[in-house]
Design a protein around this motif. Structure first.
Motif, mmCIF file in Angstrom:
data_model
loop_
_atom_site.group_PDB
_atom_site.id
_atom_site.type_symbol
_atom_site.label_atom_id
_atom_site.label_comp_id
_atom_site.label_asym_id
_atom_site.label_seq_id
_atom_site.Cartn_x
_atom_site.Cartn_y
_atom_site.Cartn_z
ATOM 1 N N VAL A 1 0.908 -1.061 0.000
ATOM 2 C CA VAL A 1 -0.113 -0.069 -0.086
ATOM 3 C C VAL A 1 0.773 1.194 -0.103
ATOM 4 C CG1 VAL A 1 -1.726 1.222 1.179
ATOM 5 C CG2 VAL A 1 -1.806 -1.280 1.191
ATOM 6 N N THR A 2 0.809 1.830 -1.031
ATOM 7 C CA THR A 2 1.679 3.088 -1.278
ATOM 8 C C THR A 2 0.952 4.530 -1.056
ATOM 9 O OG1 THR A 2 1.398 3.174 -3.552
ATOM 10 C CG2 THR A 2 3.194 1.761 -2.777
ATOM 11 N N GLY A 3 1.845 5.624 -0.949
ATOM 12 C CA GLY A 3 1.171 6.950 -0.875
ATOM 13 C C GLY A 3 2.101 7.924 0.098
ATOM 14 N N LYS A 4 1.609 9.035 -0.013
ATOM 15 C CA LYS A 4 2.472 10.119 0.989
ATOM 16 C C LYS A 4 1.101 10.703 1.904
ATOM 17 C CE LYS A 4 6.110 11.917 0.215
ATOM 18 N NZ LYS A 4 7.511 11.539 1.001
ATOM 19 N N VAL A 5 1.290 10.571 2.908
ATOM 20 C CA VAL A 5 0.334 10.761 4.120
ATOM 21 C C VAL A 5 0.383 12.309 4.280
ATOM 22 C CG1 VAL A 5 -0.495 10.643 6.391
ATOM 23 C CG2 VAL A 5 0.742 8.774 5.348
ATOM 24 N N GLY A 6 -0.708 12.926 4.118
ATOM 25 C CA GLY A 6 -1.001 14.342 4.191
ATOM 26 C C GLY A 6 -1.028 14.977 2.835
ATOM 27 N N LEU A 7 -0.756 13.811 1.789
ATOM 28 C CA LEU A 7 -0.885 14.611 0.447
ATOM 29 C C LEU A 7 -2.199 13.741 -0.115
ATOM 30 C CD1 LEU A 7 -0.014 16.197 -1.923
ATOM 31 C CD2 LEU A 7 1.646 14.407 -2.609
ATOM 32 N N ALA B 1 -4.227 6.120 6.678
ATOM 33 C CA ALA B 1 -2.930 5.652 7.249
ATOM 34 C C ALA B 1 -2.721 4.999 8.494
ATOM 35 C CB ALA B 1 -1.904 6.861 7.299
ATOM 36 N N ARG B 2 -4.002 5.180 9.188
ATOM 37 C CA ARG B 2 -4.196 4.473 10.661
ATOM 38 C C ARG B 2 -4.649 2.960 10.641
ATOM 39 N NH1 ARG B 2 -5.627 5.982 16.091
ATOM 40 N NH2 ARG B 2 -6.750 4.361 17.197
ATOM 41 N N ASP C 1 -2.667 -2.582 9.748
ATOM 42 C CA ASP C 1 -2.226 -3.805 8.830
ATOM 43 C C ASP C 1 -0.706 -4.076 8.976
ATOM 44 O OD1 ASP C 1 -2.854 -5.538 6.550
ATOM 45 O OD2 ASP C 1 -1.349 -4.558 5.412
ATOM 46 N N ALA C 2 0.077 -3.305 8.955
ATOM 47 C CA ALA C 2 1.405 -3.496 9.573
ATOM 48 C C ALA C 2 1.595 -4.090 10.745
ATOM 49 C CB ALA C 2 2.330 -2.092 9.199
ATOM 50 N N GLY C 3 0.805 -3.975 11.521
ATOM 51 C CA GLY C 3 0.865 -4.687 13.094
ATOM 52 C C GLY C 3 0.441 -5.827 12.721
ATOM 53 N N LEU C 4 -0.553 -6.357 12.032
ATOM 54 C CA LEU C 4 -0.943 -7.611 11.716
ATOM 55 C C LEU C 4 0.327 -8.592 11.031
ATOM 56 C CD1 LEU C 4 -4.538 -7.504 10.327
ATOM 57 C CD2 LEU C 4 -3.962 -8.415 12.374
ATOM 58 N N GLN C 5 0.853 -7.564 10.106
ATOM 59 C CA GLN C 5 2.207 -8.258 9.719
ATOM 60 C C GLN C 5 3.277 -8.457 10.717
ATOM 61 O OE1 GLN C 5 2.997 -8.840 6.275
ATOM 62 N NE2 GLN C 5 1.215 -7.731 5.502
ATOM 63 N N LEU C 6 3.456 -7.699 11.741
ATOM 64 C CA LEU C 6 4.331 -7.842 12.707
ATOM 65 C C LEU C 6 3.794 -9.241 13.563
ATOM 66 C CD1 LEU C 6 4.975 -4.353 14.322
ATOM 67 C CD2 LEU C 6 6.531 -5.908 13.103
ATOM 68 N N VAL D 1 -1.287 8.196 13.687
ATOM 69 C CA VAL D 1 -1.284 7.385 12.597
ATOM 70 C C VAL D 1 -0.969 5.937 13.002
ATOM 71 C CG1 VAL D 1 0.122 6.618 10.723
ATOM 72 C CG2 VAL D 1 -0.813 8.950 10.666
ATOM 73 N N ILE D 2 0.242 5.837 13.818
ATOM 74 C CA ILE D 2 0.901 4.695 14.457
ATOM 75 C C ILE D 2 0.172 4.191 15.504
ATOM 76 C CG2 ILE D 2 3.105 3.870 15.544
ATOM 77 C CD1 ILE D 2 3.370 4.614 12.582
ATOM 78 N N ASP D 3 -0.724 4.863 16.238
ATOM 79 C CA ASP D 3 -1.891 4.602 17.111
ATOM 80 C C ASP D 3 -2.768 3.408 16.159
ATOM 81 O OD1 ASP D 3 -1.355 5.739 19.163
ATOM 82 O OD2 ASP D 3 -2.931 7.381 19.020
#
Length: 156
Positions: free
Chosen positions: A49-55, A62-63, A68-73, A109-111
């Motif tokens: 999943v790609t892109g620039k947060v805030g743009l 992004a949250r 999703d990244a947490g599921l990967q972890l 976001v990281i929350d």
């Protein structure tokens, strides 16, 4: 109720552990500490999943990417441990946000990842954390998270 049952209650499943994109491994043990390599959000087909947060990506989107990244972890942790119930504590989470220069909502976001870890692991999911913005991430991912976990080593 264990972590994997909590995942089911949340309607979530762990993805397959993604192959490393370079000369590194998804996880590494150092005594009772399990170091989980950085992971980003991926689609069902495995593409990032790609892109620039805030743009072109909102904080809310992004949250979800961070979750999703947490599921990967968690998938990498399960591969290392065999059972997520062996996790004693998530010690440290580091989250990077691919954001425009003026963006300041990195913690929000990281929350997405932090809340997932608490929802799945309960008190063991509470952790120290650093979040920050970067000009780019590998594969143009929106977020990347890495973690250090304290756990019972499966070999005793």
């Amino acid at each position: 109720m264990g972590p994997e049952e909590r995942l089911g209650e949340l309607g979530l499943t762990l993805p397959a552990v993604r192959r490393s994109a370079g000369a590194y491994v998804p996880f590494r043990w150092a005594g009772s500490l399990l170091f989980l390599s950085g992971r980003g959000p991926a689609r069902v087909d495995g593409s990032f999943v790609t892109g620039k947060v805030g743009l072109d990506v909102s904080v809310a989107e992004a949250r979800l990417h961070a979750r999703d990244a947490g599921l990967q972890l968690l998938a990498a942790a399960k591969a290392a441990l065999g059972d997520l119930g062996r996790i004693g504590a998530v010690v440290k989470l580091t989250g990077m946000v691919n954001a425009v220069e003026s963006f300041t909502e990195h913690p929000a976001v990281i929350d997405g990842c932090s809340q997932l870890l608490v929802d799945v692991l309960g008190g063991a999911g509470r952790h120290a954390r650093t979040s920050f913005g970067v000009a780019s991430l590998p594969h143009a991912m929106t977020v990347e998270v890495e973690a250090v976990v304290w756990a019972d080593h499966p070999r005793g």
